[in-house]
Every structure is written in structure tokens, then in C-alpha cells.
Design a protein around this motif. Structure first.
Motif, PDB file in Angstrom:
ATOM      1  N   ARG A   1     -12.574  -8.936   8.073  1.00 19.22           N
ATOM      2  CA  ARG A   1     -11.637  -9.011   6.959  1.00 19.22           C
ATOM      3  C   ARG A   1     -10.436  -8.115   7.259  1.00 19.22           C
ATOM      4  N   VAL A   2      -9.248  -8.696   7.181  1.00 22.09           N
ATOM      5  CA  VAL A   2      -7.998  -7.976   7.408  1.00 22.09           C
ATOM      6  C   VAL A   2      -7.223  -7.932   6.103  1.00 22.09           C
ATOM      7  N   MET A   3      -6.736  -6.738   5.732  1.00 21.01           N
ATOM      8  CA  MET A   3      -5.905  -6.605   4.541  1.00 21.01           C
ATOM      9  C   MET A   3      -4.453  -6.400   4.958  1.00 21.01           C
ATOM     10  N   VAL A   4      -3.548  -7.166   4.332  1.00 22.31           N
ATOM     11  CA  VAL A   4      -2.114  -7.072   4.594  1.00 22.31           C
ATOM     12  C   VAL A   4      -1.442  -6.467   3.372  1.00 22.31           C
ATOM     13  N   VAL A   5      -0.716  -5.378   3.560  1.00 23.96           N
ATOM     14  CA  VAL A   5      -0.014  -4.716   2.460  1.00 23.96           C
ATOM     15  C   VAL A   5       1.486  -4.822   2.714  1.00 23.96           C
ATOM     16  N   ASP A   6       2.178  -5.572   1.856  1.00 25.82           N
ATOM     17  CA  ASP A   6       3.619  -5.799   2.009  1.00 25.82           C
ATOM     18  C   ASP A   6       4.170  -6.207   0.649  1.00 25.82           C
ATOM     19  N   ASP A   7       5.345  -5.698   0.290  1.00 30.32           N
ATOM     20  CA  ASP A   7       5.917  -6.053  -1.007  1.00 30.32           C
ATOM     21  C   ASP A   7       6.533  -7.450  -1.020  1.00 30.32           C
ATOM     22  N   ASP A   8       6.643  -8.072   0.157  1.00 26.98           N
ATOM     23  CA  ASP A   8       7.233  -9.403   0.262  1.00 26.98           C
ATOM     24  C   ASP A   8       6.121 -10.456   0.311  1.00 26.98           C
ATOM     25  N   PRO A   9       5.963 -11.282  -0.730  1.00 29.08           N
ATOM     26  CA  PRO A   9       4.898 -12.311  -0.722  1.00 29.08           C
ATOM     27  C   PRO A   9       5.031 -13.297   0.436  1.00 29.08           C
ATOM     28  N   ASP A  10       6.279 -13.599   0.853  1.00 28.16           N
ATOM     29  CA  ASP A  10       6.459 -14.522   1.971  1.00 28.16           C
ATOM     30  C   ASP A  10       5.932 -13.917   3.272  1.00 28.16           C
ATOM     31  N   ALA A  11       6.124 -12.610   3.436  1.00 27.23           N
ATOM     32  CA  ALA A  11       5.599 -11.938   4.631  1.00 27.23           C
ATOM     33  C   ALA A  11       4.085 -11.991   4.649  1.00 27.23           C
ATOM     34  N   ILE A  12       3.469 -11.755   3.483  1.00 32.14           N
ATOM     35  CA  ILE A  12       2.004 -11.832   3.398  1.00 32.14           C
ATOM     36  C   ILE A  12       1.533 -13.239   3.741  1.00 32.14           C
ATOM     37  N   ALA A  13       2.258 -14.253   3.227  1.00 32.00           N
ATOM     38  CA  ALA A  13       1.877 -15.640   3.496  1.00 32.00           C
ATOM     39  C   ALA A  13       1.965 -15.962   4.981  1.00 32.00           C
TER      40      ALA A  13
END
Length: 673
Positions: free
Chosen positions: A386-398
Motif C-alpha cells: 500500500r502506497v500513500m500519496v500526499v499532495d494538495d493537487d487532486p490531479d497529481a494524486i490521480a
């Protein structure tokens, strides 16, 4: 436009087309050349930042070209690609004397080459950093990737359509060569050499292997020896057959309690001993004495790993087996171990370049064999990370989620850094991707917080940034980051870095969190995993079944049949539990002869049915006592289900334990739910 320019010196136009298309799509400027003269003309016309040089060129070798090139460009980074040049002397010549950065063995995939090209440059050069909002929109990424995939698929289809023509032309050349036409024989060798080095890159691994065998037959004739007509015909027929067969999909791992290990060795006694060790530790062993037989076995059935004699058929002959296996389309990441009588650094380096991740002394012990088998099986059949991505940009997370998500990796996104600690407790990731620039706490701040929190001090952290100056790199490592990636993030680099960190984490956890006898989780890591699954069951509105198991009359087994026999019972039950459940289920050894299993999405009825199948399989197994006396065992179990029996781990454990006791009181060999 990317400032990095690559000289790609390769005389096979098919490989040039495939690799050139791929590298250009990734932002590099590629200057192709098919001969040393063309390469010199490119160098006179355009400054290049690196070169990719094939090992065999028209009229000269790639090494000779590099030797001449070093007179004018002694510092130019060079990747050397060849189906040969695999011995230690060649490795020393290329790397130490000619300054080659890396030797890439053909056939290679364009994605593999890209990783090594990216690593040539101290700071990523693809492409210039974007505005602070970072990654491109997910939709744009999709279009680019789909276009590239379509382009590569089209090239593969075109190459496949031309294969029969190439083989037909080759057959005509061989007919003329058998009649004494030396020029035809030389041209046939060139065609075969190109098939050997290129077909695998297009996905036709079998064609590549068979072409390599024919190339070996033609090599002496090329040097002036008489043509071995029988060997020529025997090698050509399987090549022609392979060229007419479509690429086969990769095999799926079998649903068995055993791992399967392929042992390749000329020593019949060692092979027999490996089979005996396999039966002892619960690992299936298949054997082979030659490279051809090993490849045939690996094509015919699933294997979890290969243990090969380093000097099979001669000094470092086992490396040929490694390269042949890695050339198979479904086996590029097959775990590989080598065994040898000499512990020489140079030989270990050569084995590592061939893909070996383990070295066993010769002769090896049952303990060495068991540890190697377990490591390879775990690597071949990994549990889902499981990898968690923390970013304020939803497009970057996508975009990052789309790049990483697979059967082996689950991705969880978080767009509010203030909720990191709660999200970590809820999801318990195996790796964290942090954007550096976010509203509120920065990636540096979050990294420092994690490194000061005992529970998360060992969590791998990769930072994502558009800045790669010296000050940033120092700050990243001082904050406790394990690695960093530049924006925009390249998918291949992202996957390579994440997979490498996950594999190191897995190996570390295997040592710290797994029971050595059964291979299951120890109590503390089991409870951590169970809490994560319980939180997941609440979010999804699904039940979670907790099962407590206990081997019936285990003390009597130890007293009557011996403690080693008792250990074998526990080991096999552990293997059954490890193989008969899904990746998302958690399984552990609670202590002694007690085991625990957490089944997400199962109620009392379905959990009972699942355990009943495992109980029946165990009861049918015949174990041997320390003196050879056969015996059978059973287990009892108690099941508790959330939320009906409680919504905390502690409440479920108490209920399952009470029902296990009831199963024992009611006669054992039963399941109470």
C-alpha cells in the motif's frame, strides 16, 4: 524541448525504430546511426550528452568504436548493449578500460533501457520543470501514454508481420551458404544476430532464444570452419517454428501451498539432495542439467525462482542460463540465486549483473536452501503493498495513482497534509510519497514529524519536487527522506524507485515480522494488520471474521513423535494458511500451536466453510515421526465476526478465543462460530 541528446548506434533498423520512438516520446532527442562512420558524422555535427552503442557493428565491434571515441571524448557517458560480452574479462575491458557506465544485455525492453538512460545524468533532464502546480492533468497524461502505447503496439505488430519474411529470407541465405557462398553465410549471420538481439525487445522471446542458438552454430563457419549442415538444420527448424507462434501471456502462479524452485546443476547427487531438502521444508523442486532443459521447464510450468550452479558446463557457464531465462517473455523478473564453491568478488559482480539476488556457498545446507526458497517465493508472489500519496493537487494524486496502481500495489490519496497522522493510522501504508510544496506543513516538515514518531520512523518516504538544487537535496536527506523524484514524474522512474523501496522494506519486515518456522506474521505485526483490515471493513461496510486455530493434542504429537515432527506439522499448517487465502487476508502465528486469521468481507458461514476446507486438507496429510512412524493431525477453531461480536480487535479476540475453547470442550476437530 529536452536538452539531452543521445547517440544511438545500432545497425538493426527495427530496434532503432522501436527504441528511438520510445525515447523520443519520453523527451529525449535521439540521433540514430547504423555504422561507425554514421556515428562519427553525427558526433561532428551535433554535441551529444550520452551514447548507446551496440556490441557488433558493420566492419567492427562496439568496443573498437568506443576505444576510438575515447580519444576525443574521454568522459562521454556510454551504455553498451550486446547479446555477448558477458564474461569477466569483457566486463573489465568495457567498464574499467573503456569507461562504459553499464552493460545492457540483449534482448532488452525499451522501458528497461530508459531507466539506465535516466540514471546517466546527475539531475533528471526530462522535461524542464513545470509551474508549481506540478504534474500535468491526469487526462493529458492518459492521452500521451495511450498514444505511446498505441505507437509501440503498432511497431510490435509490424515487426511480427515481417518475421516470417525475415525467416524465409534467412532460409534462402542458408541454402546458398551450404553451397559454399561465403557472402551469403556472412549475411545470414548478420540476420540471425539481429533477430537474437531484437526479437525479444519486441516481445518475441522464443524467436530471440532460437536465433541465439543458430548464431552459435554459424559463428565457427563465419571464422572459416566447415559448415555443420546437420547442426544448421537442427537449429533453423525451431527458429522457423517460433517465428510463426504468437506471443503467449505470462503464466499465473499456482494456488498451492508449496513454492516451486527450479534447480539447475550437472551434479546428480546435488539435485537429489535438493529434492530431499525441498520435501523437508515444503518446497517443490524441479531439476534441470542444461540451459535448454531449464528454459523448457520454465516455459512449461510456473516456477518461483531458480537456483543455478555458477560454473554449469564451465567457468561462469551458469550465467548463460540466467540470461536465457530472463529472455523469456514471462520471466524477466524471475528471482535468481547462484551457488558456487568460490566466494570471489568478481564472480559475484558478474552474477549480480545477470540478475542474481542471492549467493549460496557450495555445498549448501538445508537452512541455506530453505531461506533462499522462501525469499524467492515471497518475491515472486508478493503480498499487495500500500502506497500513500500526499499532495494538495487532486490531479497529481490521480496521475500518480494511475501510474502505480496494480495487482501488487494499492494507492491511497490524501490532499490535506493536516490529516496525515490519522490517515497513517487508518491505512498503515508501506511507503509514502510526499509533495514538498503544500499549503500548511511542507513535505520537509511532515518528514521530520514522521522521523520523530517511533511508530513511523522506518516508513520509506519519497519526496516529489520541481527543485533539484544542492540545497534541496541536502534538506531532503536531513529531514529524513529516503529518496526524491523530480516533476513532472516519469512513470518508469517512479515505478522503479517505488518497487526498489518496497522490496527492501519487504525483506526487512520478513526478518523482523515473520515467524521463521511457519513464515506467518508474528503477534504484533499481525495485530497491526488486523487493525488496518478492521478499519477498512468499517469504511466499506463489510464484515470481518477473526479465526483462532489450535492444533489438536499438539503436546501428544511432540511427546510421541518428536519435536522435529511437531515442527513439521506447524510449518505445513503455516504454509496452508499462507497459500489458501487471499492477499488481503492477514495470517499469523499467535504462539506455540495457535494460529490466527483475519478474513475481510466474510461472515460466520463463509469463514467456517473456508476453514473447513483447510482443516480437511490438513487432516489428509501424512506426517512422519522422528522414527518414521506415520501420523495425522487436526485442528479446532473459533470464529468471531465484526460488527456483531464486537467492533474492536480486543473484543473479537476474546470472543474467538472463547469459541475455540468451546470447540475443544465439544470434542475437538471442529469449528465453532
Amino acid at each position: 524541448m529536452n536538452s539531452r541528446t543521445l547517440l544511438f548506434l545500432e545497425d538493426d533498423k527495427d530496434l532503432q525504430s522501436l527504441v528511438g520512438t520510445f525515447l523520443r516520446e519520453k523527451g529525449y532527442r535521439v540521433e540514430p546511426a547504423r555504422s561507425a562512420a554514421e556515428a562519427q558524422a553525427v558526433l561532428a555535427r551535433v554535441p551529444v550528452d550520452a551514447a548507446i552503442v551496440d556490441g557488433l557493428l558493420p566492419g567492427m565491434t562496439g568496443a573498437d568504436f568506443i576505444r576510438e571515441l575515447r580519444k576525443t571524448q574521454p568522459k562521454l557517458p556510454i551504455l553498451f548493449a550486446s547479446a555477448f560480452w558477458k564474461d569477466l574479462k569483457s566486463h573489465e575491458l568495457l567498464t574499467r578500460q573503456l569507461g562504459v557506465v553499464r552493460i545492457i544485455h540483449k534482448p532488452y525492453k525499451p522501458e528497461e533501457l530508459l531507466v539506465w538512460v535516466n540514471q546517466l545524468f546527475p539531475s533528471p533532464a526530462l522535461p524542464p520543470p513545470p509551474p508549481p502546480e506540478a504534474l500535468e492533468e491526469a487526462e493529458e497524461v492518459d492521452v500521451e501514454v495511450d498514444d505511446l502505447a498505441a505507437s509501440l503496439a503498432s511497431l510490435n505488430a509490424e515487426y511480427g508481420a515481417r518475421l516470417k519474411e525475415k525467416v524465409a529470407a534467412l532460409e534462402a541465405l542458408l541454402v546458398r551458404g551450404r553451397g559454399g557462398d561465403a557472402a551469403a553465410l556472412e549475411e545470414a549471420y548478420t540476420v540471425v544476430h539481429k533477430l537474437h538481439g531484437t526479437a525479444g525487445s519486441y516481445g518475441f522471446a522464443e524467436v530471440s532464444i532460437r536465433a541465439g542458438q543458430l548464431e552459435a552454430v554459424l559463428l565457427p563457419a563465419r571464422a572459416g570452419a566447415p559448415v555443420d549442415v546437420a547442426a544448421l538444420d537442427a537449429s533453423f527448424r525451431p527458429l522457423a517454428a517460433a517465428a510463426s507462434v504468437p506471443v503467449k501471456p505470462a503464466a499465473a502462479p499456482p494456488q498451492s501451498s508449496e513454492g516451486v524452485l527450479l534447480v539447475v546443476d550437472e551434479d546428480a547427487k546435488l539435485l537429489a539432495e535438493a529434492e530431499r531438502m525441498g520435501r523437508q521444508v515444503g518446497v517443490g523442486v524441479v531439476t534441470a542439467r542444461t540451459a535448454d532443459v531449464a528454459c523448457e521447464v520454465a516455459r512449461r510450468q510456473w516456477v518461483d525462482g531458480v537456483l543455478v550452479h555458477l560454473d554449469l558446463g564451465g567457468p561462469l557457464g551458469g550465467l548463460a542460463v540466467a540470461h536465457a531465462l530472463r529472455a523469456e517473455e514471462s520471466l524477466p523478473v524471475l528471482p535468481l540465486a547462484v551457488t558456487g564453491a568460490r566466494d570471489v568478488l568478481e564472480e559475484r559482480v558478474a552474477a549480480a549483473h545477470a540478475g542474481a539476488s542471492l549467493f549460496l556457498p557450495r555445498p549448501f545446507t538445508a537452512r541455506d536452501f530453505s531461506a533462499a526458497a522462501e525469499r524467492m517465493v515471497a518475491a515472486r508472489r508478493p503480498e499487495r503493498a500500500r502506497v500513500m500519496v500526499v499532495d494538495d493537487d487532486p490531479d497529481a494524486i490521480a496521475a500518480l495513482t494511475q501510474a502505480l496502481a496494480s495487482d501488487q500495489i494499492e494507492v491511497v490519496g490524501l490532499n490535506d497534509a493536516h490529516g496525515l497522522m490519522e490517515a497513517l493510522a487508518q491505512h498503515r501504508p508501506d511507503l509514502l510519497l510526499l509533495d514538498v510544496q503544500m499549503p500548511g506543513p511542507s513535505g520537509f516538515d511532515l518528514c521530520r514529524i514522521l522521523r520523530s514518531t517511533p511508530e513511523w520512523q522506518e516508513l520509506p518516504v519519497l519526496l516529489i519536487t520541481a527543485h533539484l538544487g544542492l540545497e534541496f537535496r541536502l534538506a531532503a536527506f536531513q529531514a529524513g527522506a529516503d529518496d526524491y523524484l523530480s516533476k513532472p514524474v516519469l512513470r518508469e522512474e517512479l515505478r522503479a524507485r517505488v518497487q526498489a523501496r518496497l522490496e527492501r522494506t519487504r525483506l526487512s519486515r520478513e526478518r523482523a515480522e515473520r515467524d521463521g518456522l511457519t513464515g506467518l506474521l508474528l503477534r504484533r505485526p499481525f495485530l497491526d494488520g488486523l487493525r488496518a483490515r478492521l478499519a477498512e471493513s468499517r469504511r466499506q461496510g463489510k464484515p470481518l471474521a477473526l479465526c483462532f486455530l489450535d492444533v489438536d493434542h499438539f503436546k501428544q504429537v511432540n511427546d510421541r513423535y518428536g519435536h522435529l515432527a511437531g515442527d513439521r506439522v506447524l510449518m505445513w499448517l503455516g504454509r496452508l494458511l499462507g497459500a489458501r487465502f487471499r492477499r488481503e487476508d492477514v495470517r499469523g502465528r499467535w504462539g506455540g500451536e495457535e494460529f490466527v486469521v483475519g478474513l475481510l468481507g466474510e461472515d460466520a458461514g463463509s469463514a467456517s466453510e473456508i476453514l473447513a476446507r483447510t482443516a480437511a486438507e490438513l487432516s489428509e496429510m501424512t506426517f512422519d515421526g522422528d522414527t518414521g512412524e506415520p501420523f495425522h493431525v487436526t485442528f479446532s477453531a473459533g470464529i468471531a465476526v465484526s460488527p456483531g461480536d464486537g467492533d474492536t480487535v480486543e473484543a473479537l479476540l476474546r470472543t474467538a478465543d472463547a469459541r475455540l475453547l468451546r470447540a475443544k470442550e465439544n470434542g475437538r476437530n471442529r469449528i465453532e462460530a
